[in-house]
Design a protein around this motif. Structure first.
Motif, PDB file in Angstrom:
ATOM      1  N   LYS A 113       0.824  -1.203   0.000  1.00 21.37           N
ATOM      2  CA  LYS A 113       0.000   0.000   0.000  1.00 21.37           C
ATOM      3  C   LYS A 113       0.865   1.262   0.000  1.00 21.37           C
ATOM      4  CE  LYS A 113      -3.617   2.170   2.759  1.00 21.37           C
ATOM      5  NZ  LYS A 113      -4.399   2.070   3.996  1.00 21.37           N
ATOM      6  N   ASN A 114       0.558   2.160  -0.941  1.00 18.35           N
ATOM      7  CA  ASN A 114       1.227   3.461  -1.023  1.00 18.35           C
ATOM      8  C   ASN A 114       2.749   3.354  -1.116  1.00 18.35           C
ATOM      9  OD1 ASN A 114      -1.308   4.709  -0.847  1.00 18.35           O
ATOM     10  ND2 ASN A 114      -1.222   4.690   1.375  1.00 18.35           N
ATOM     11  N   CYS A 115       3.225   2.377  -1.861  1.00 13.34           N
ATOM     12  CA  CYS A 115       4.667   2.179  -2.050  1.00 13.34           C
ATOM     13  C   CYS A 115       5.089   2.711  -3.421  1.00 13.34           C
ATOM     14  CB  CYS A 115       5.015   0.700  -1.950  1.00 13.34           C
ATOM     15  SG  CYS A 115       4.782   0.002  -0.302  1.00 13.34           S
ATOM     16  N   THR A 116       6.384   2.975  -3.556  1.00 15.56           N
ATOM     17  CA  THR A 116       6.968   3.402  -4.822  1.00 15.56           C
ATOM     18  C   THR A 116       7.941   2.332  -5.295  1.00 15.56           C
ATOM     19  OG1 THR A 116       6.747   5.730  -4.260  1.00 15.56           O
ATOM     20  CG2 THR A 116       8.354   5.184  -5.960  1.00 15.56           C
ATOM     21  N   PHE A 117       7.822   1.956  -6.574  1.00 18.37           N
ATOM     22  CA  PHE A 117       8.720   1.001  -7.208  1.00 18.37           C
ATOM     23  C   PHE A 117       9.376   1.723  -8.377  1.00 18.37           C
ATOM     24  CE2 PHE A 117       5.437  -1.432  -5.184  1.00 18.37           C
ATOM     25  CZ  PHE A 117       6.061  -2.573  -4.716  1.00 18.37           C
ATOM     26  N   GLN A 118      10.726   1.709  -8.434  1.00 18.86           N
ATOM     27  CA  GLN A 118      11.399   2.409  -9.530  1.00 18.86           C
ATOM     28  C   GLN A 118      12.755   1.793  -9.849  1.00 18.86           C
ATOM     29  OE1 GLN A 118      11.345   6.407  -8.044  1.00 18.86           O
ATOM     30  NE2 GLN A 118      13.148   6.142  -6.769  1.00 18.86           N
ATOM     31  N   TYR A 119      13.181   1.983 -11.100  1.00 20.31           N
ATOM     32  CA  TYR A 119      14.488   1.557 -11.620  1.00 20.31           C
ATOM     33  C   TYR A 119      14.674   0.045 -11.607  1.00 20.31           C
ATOM     34  CZ  TYR A 119      15.438   6.475 -10.671  1.00 20.31           C
ATOM     35  OH  TYR A 119      15.370   7.837 -10.602  1.00 20.31           O
ATOM     36  N   ALA A 120      13.834  -0.660 -12.319  1.00 20.60           N
ATOM     37  CA  ALA A 120      14.016  -2.104 -12.527  1.00 20.60           C
ATOM     38  C   ALA A 120      13.211  -2.511 -13.745  1.00 20.60           C
ATOM     39  CB  ALA A 120      13.571  -2.899 -11.311  1.00 20.60           C
ATOM     40  N   ARG A 121      13.446  -3.713 -14.220  1.00 26.67           N
ATOM     41  CA  ARG A 121      12.654  -4.212 -15.348  1.00 26.67           C
ATOM     42  C   ARG A 121      11.225  -4.506 -14.901  1.00 26.67           C
ATOM     43  NH1 ARG A 121      14.009  -5.663 -20.343  1.00 26.67           N
ATOM     44  NH2 ARG A 121      16.177  -5.622 -19.752  1.00 26.67           N
ATOM     45  N   PRO A 133      -2.887 -21.759  -4.762  1.00 29.99           N
ATOM     46  CA  PRO A 133      -2.693 -20.383  -5.224  1.00 29.99           C
ATOM     47  C   PRO A 133      -2.562 -19.406  -4.056  1.00 29.99           C
ATOM     48  CG  PRO A 133      -4.949 -21.104  -5.624  1.00 29.99           C
ATOM     49  CD  PRO A 133      -4.201 -22.275  -5.088  1.00 29.99           C
ATOM     50  N   ALA A 134      -1.882 -18.313  -4.311  1.00 29.42           N
ATOM     51  CA  ALA A 134      -1.802 -17.240  -3.315  1.00 29.42           C
ATOM     52  C   ALA A 134      -3.173 -16.576  -3.220  1.00 29.42           C
ATOM     53  CB  ALA A 134      -0.754 -16.223  -3.732  1.00 29.42           C
ATOM     54  N   LYS A 135      -3.596 -16.268  -2.005  1.00 28.46           N
ATOM     55  CA  LYS A 135      -4.917 -15.679  -1.782  1.00 28.46           C
ATOM     56  C   LYS A 135      -4.792 -14.329  -1.096  1.00 28.46           C
ATOM     57  CE  LYS A 135      -6.161 -19.235   0.672  1.00 28.46           C
ATOM     58  NZ  LYS A 135      -5.324 -20.348   0.756  1.00 28.46           N
ATOM     59  N   ASN A 136      -5.752 -13.460  -1.397  1.00 33.21           N
ATOM     60  CA  ASN A 136      -5.885 -12.172  -0.711  1.00 33.21           C
ATOM     61  C   ASN A 136      -4.634 -11.292  -0.839  1.00 33.21           C
ATOM     62  OD1 ASN A 136      -8.476 -12.965   0.187  1.00 33.21           O
ATOM     63  ND2 ASN A 136      -7.546 -14.072   1.884  1.00 33.21           N
ATOM     64  N   LEU A 137      -4.308 -10.973  -2.078  1.00 32.59           N
ATOM     65  CA  LEU A 137      -3.208 -10.055  -2.357  1.00 32.59           C
ATOM     66  C   LEU A 137      -3.812  -8.694  -2.675  1.00 32.59           C
ATOM     67  CD1 LEU A 137      -1.061 -12.329  -4.701  1.00 32.59           C
ATOM     68  CD2 LEU A 137      -1.146 -12.286  -2.212  1.00 32.59           C
ATOM     69  N   HIS A 138      -3.325  -7.647  -2.020  1.00 30.81           N
ATOM     70  CA  HIS A 138      -3.874  -6.306  -2.180  1.00 30.81           C
ATOM     71  C   HIS A 138      -2.764  -5.333  -2.571  1.00 30.81           C
ATOM     72  CE1 HIS A 138      -7.773  -7.304  -0.263  1.00 30.81           C
ATOM     73  NE2 HIS A 138      -7.028  -8.199   0.350  1.00 30.81           N
ATOM     74  N   PHE A 139      -2.942  -4.661  -3.695  1.00 32.98           N
ATOM     75  CA  PHE A 139      -2.006  -3.648  -4.180  1.00 32.98           C
ATOM     76  C   PHE A 139      -2.806  -2.370  -4.371  1.00 32.98           C
ATOM     77  CE2 PHE A 139      -0.494  -7.765  -5.485  1.00 32.98           C
ATOM     78  CZ  PHE A 139       0.843  -7.730  -5.128  1.00 32.98           C
ATOM     79  N   THR A 140      -2.615  -1.392  -3.496  1.00 36.09           N
ATOM     80  CA  THR A 140      -3.437  -0.185  -3.511  1.00 36.09           C
ATOM     81  C   THR A 140      -2.577   1.064  -3.382  1.00 36.09           C
ATOM     82  OG1 THR A 140      -5.178  -1.431  -2.385  1.00 36.09           O
ATOM     83  CG2 THR A 140      -5.406   0.954  -2.413  1.00 36.09           C
ATOM     84  N   GLY A 141      -2.814   2.028  -4.279  1.00 39.16           N
ATOM     85  CA  GLY A 141      -2.185   3.344  -4.166  1.00 39.16           C
ATOM     86  C   GLY A 141      -0.698   3.380  -4.406  1.00 39.16           C
ATOM     87  N   ASN A 142      -0.169   2.420  -5.141  1.00 43.61           N
ATOM     88  CA  ASN A 142       1.270   2.364  -5.394  1.00 43.61           C
ATOM     89  C   ASN A 142       1.632   3.144  -6.652  1.00 43.61           C
ATOM     90  OD1 ASN A 142       1.974   0.349  -3.259  1.00 43.61           O
ATOM     91  ND2 ASN A 142       0.491  -0.846  -4.426  1.00 43.61           N
ATOM     92  N   SER A 143       2.874   3.599  -6.702  1.00 44.37           N
ATOM     93  CA  SER A 143       3.416   4.279  -7.871  1.00 44.37           C
ATOM     94  C   SER A 143       4.523   3.395  -8.438  1.00 44.37           C
ATOM     95  CB  SER A 143       3.968   5.641  -7.459  1.00 44.37           C
ATOM     96  OG  SER A 143       4.519   6.296  -8.559  1.00 44.37           O
ATOM     97  N   ILE A 144       4.344   2.935  -9.677  1.00 41.83           N
ATOM     98  CA  ILE A 144       5.266   1.953 -10.250  1.00 41.83           C
ATOM     99  C   ILE A 144       5.885   2.522 -11.516  1.00 41.83           C
ATOM    100  CG2 ILE A 144       5.485  -0.399 -11.115  1.00 41.83           C
ATOM    101  CD1 ILE A 144       3.030  -1.086  -9.344  1.00 41.83           C
ATOM    102  N   HIS A 145       7.199   2.760 -11.471  1.00 40.71           N
ATOM    103  CA  HIS A 145       7.975   3.335 -12.576  1.00 40.71           C
ATOM    104  C   HIS A 145       9.022   2.293 -12.985  1.00 40.71           C
ATOM    105  CE1 HIS A 145       6.701   7.438 -11.143  1.00 40.71           C
ATOM    106  NE2 HIS A 145       6.673   6.772 -10.015  1.00 40.71           N
ATOM    107  N   THR A 146       8.635   1.302 -13.755  1.00 43.22           N
ATOM    108  CA  THR A 146       9.572   0.265 -14.163  1.00 43.22           C
ATOM    109  C   THR A 146       9.624   0.188 -15.676  1.00 43.22           C
ATOM    110  OG1 THR A 146       7.834  -1.401 -13.920  1.00 43.22           O
ATOM    111  CG2 THR A 146       9.347  -1.121 -12.063  1.00 43.22           C
ATOM    112  N   GLN A 147      10.602  -0.548 -16.188  1.00 44.46           N
ATOM    113  CA  GLN A 147      10.850  -0.591 -17.614  1.00 44.46           C
ATOM    114  C   GLN A 147       9.867  -1.489 -18.356  1.00 44.46           C
ATOM    115  OE1 GLN A 147      14.465  -2.564 -18.779  1.00 44.46           O
ATOM    116  NE2 GLN A 147      14.930  -0.917 -20.210  1.00 44.46           N
ATOM    117  N   ASN A 148       9.444  -2.587 -17.736  1.00 45.37           N
ATOM    118  CA  ASN A 148       8.643  -3.564 -18.457  1.00 45.37           C
ATOM    119  C   ASN A 148       7.298  -3.796 -17.773  1.00 45.37           C
ATOM    120  OD1 ASN A 148       7.609  -6.124 -19.391  1.00 45.37           O
ATOM    121  ND2 ASN A 148       9.574  -6.453 -20.389  1.00 45.37           N
ATOM    122  N   THR A 149       7.244  -4.625 -16.765  1.00 46.03           N
ATOM    123  CA  THR A 149       5.992  -5.019 -16.122  1.00 46.03           C
ATOM    124  C   THR A 149       5.841  -4.329 -14.777  1.00 46.03           C
ATOM    125  OG1 THR A 149       6.173  -7.178 -17.172  1.00 46.03           O
ATOM    126  CG2 THR A 149       4.649  -6.985 -15.322  1.00 46.03           C
ATOM    127  N   GLY A 150       4.654  -3.805 -14.525  1.00 45.73           N
ATOM    128  CA  GLY A 150       4.375  -3.194 -13.225  1.00 45.73           C
ATOM    129  C   GLY A 150       4.119  -4.244 -12.166  1.00 45.73           C
TER     130      GLY A 150
END
Length: 176
Positions: A113-121, A133-150
């Motif tokens: 939550k509310n994390c920044t991801f930057q400078y990676a593929r 399977p993995a259950k209950n994964l929540h990604f909210t309010g993040n800023s993702i600045h990557t080269q390929n996949t967010g």
């Protein structure tokens, strides 16, 4: 305490943790750029932080910086559950060769939550375990600045991805 900590750490399952007895790692100043766990995996180890079957742990206002990202990870999870990253900074090197910032296998209940991801593929590359399977994964309010996949999720169910910002990437969210 504020500072840059040059190390590669592993946290395994901690006896006694539960929903009512959690572990919190939090910066004193509440600024993720002021407390940074930094590592150059070109020298040894592939991660800044490795959580191995850990559970009920929260990281708040902490930075994770990888100085070399040629196929390396910032934070790597192995069969974890009830893990939270809030207001954290995940940063690769300026080389942007390969690697991902948050990777591994999750059992259940991961919140980013509310994390920044930057400078990676890749920003996030997570999957469920071999048995379920993995259950209950929540990604909210993040800023993702990557080269390929967010965010890439495989073998997951009940994943919620909302109100995230994806910049300068060729792919936003992949779920398969």
């Amino acid at each position: 305490k504020d500072g840059v900590y040059y190390e590669s750490d592993t946290i395994r399952s901690v006896k006694g943790t539960s929903a009512t007895n959690t572990i919190l790692f939090q910066s004193e100043s509440k600024d993720s750029s002021a407390v940074v766990l930094e590592w150059n995996s070109q020298k040894s180890g592939n991660w800044n932080l490795w959580l191995n079957r850990a559970d009920f742990i929260t990281f708040k206002n902490i930075g994770f910086r990888q100085l070399f990202d040629g196929g390396k990870q910032n934070v790597h999870l192995i069969d974890c559950h009830n893990i939270t990253f809030e207001n954290c900074l995940f940063e690769g090197s300026n080389m942007v060769m390969d690697g991902a910032l948050l990777t591994g296998t999750v059992d259940s209940n991961l919140t980013v939550k509310n994390c920044t991801f930057q400078y990676a593929r890749r920003g996030v590359d997570l999957r469920g375990g071999a048995k379920s399977p993995a259950k209950n994964l929540h990604f909210t309010g993040n800023s993702i600045h990557t080269q390929n996949t967010g965010i890439a999720l495989s073998n997951t169910s009940k994943a919620i991805v909302r109100k995230n910002q994806f910049l300068n990437i060729t792919g936003g969210v992949y779920a398969f």
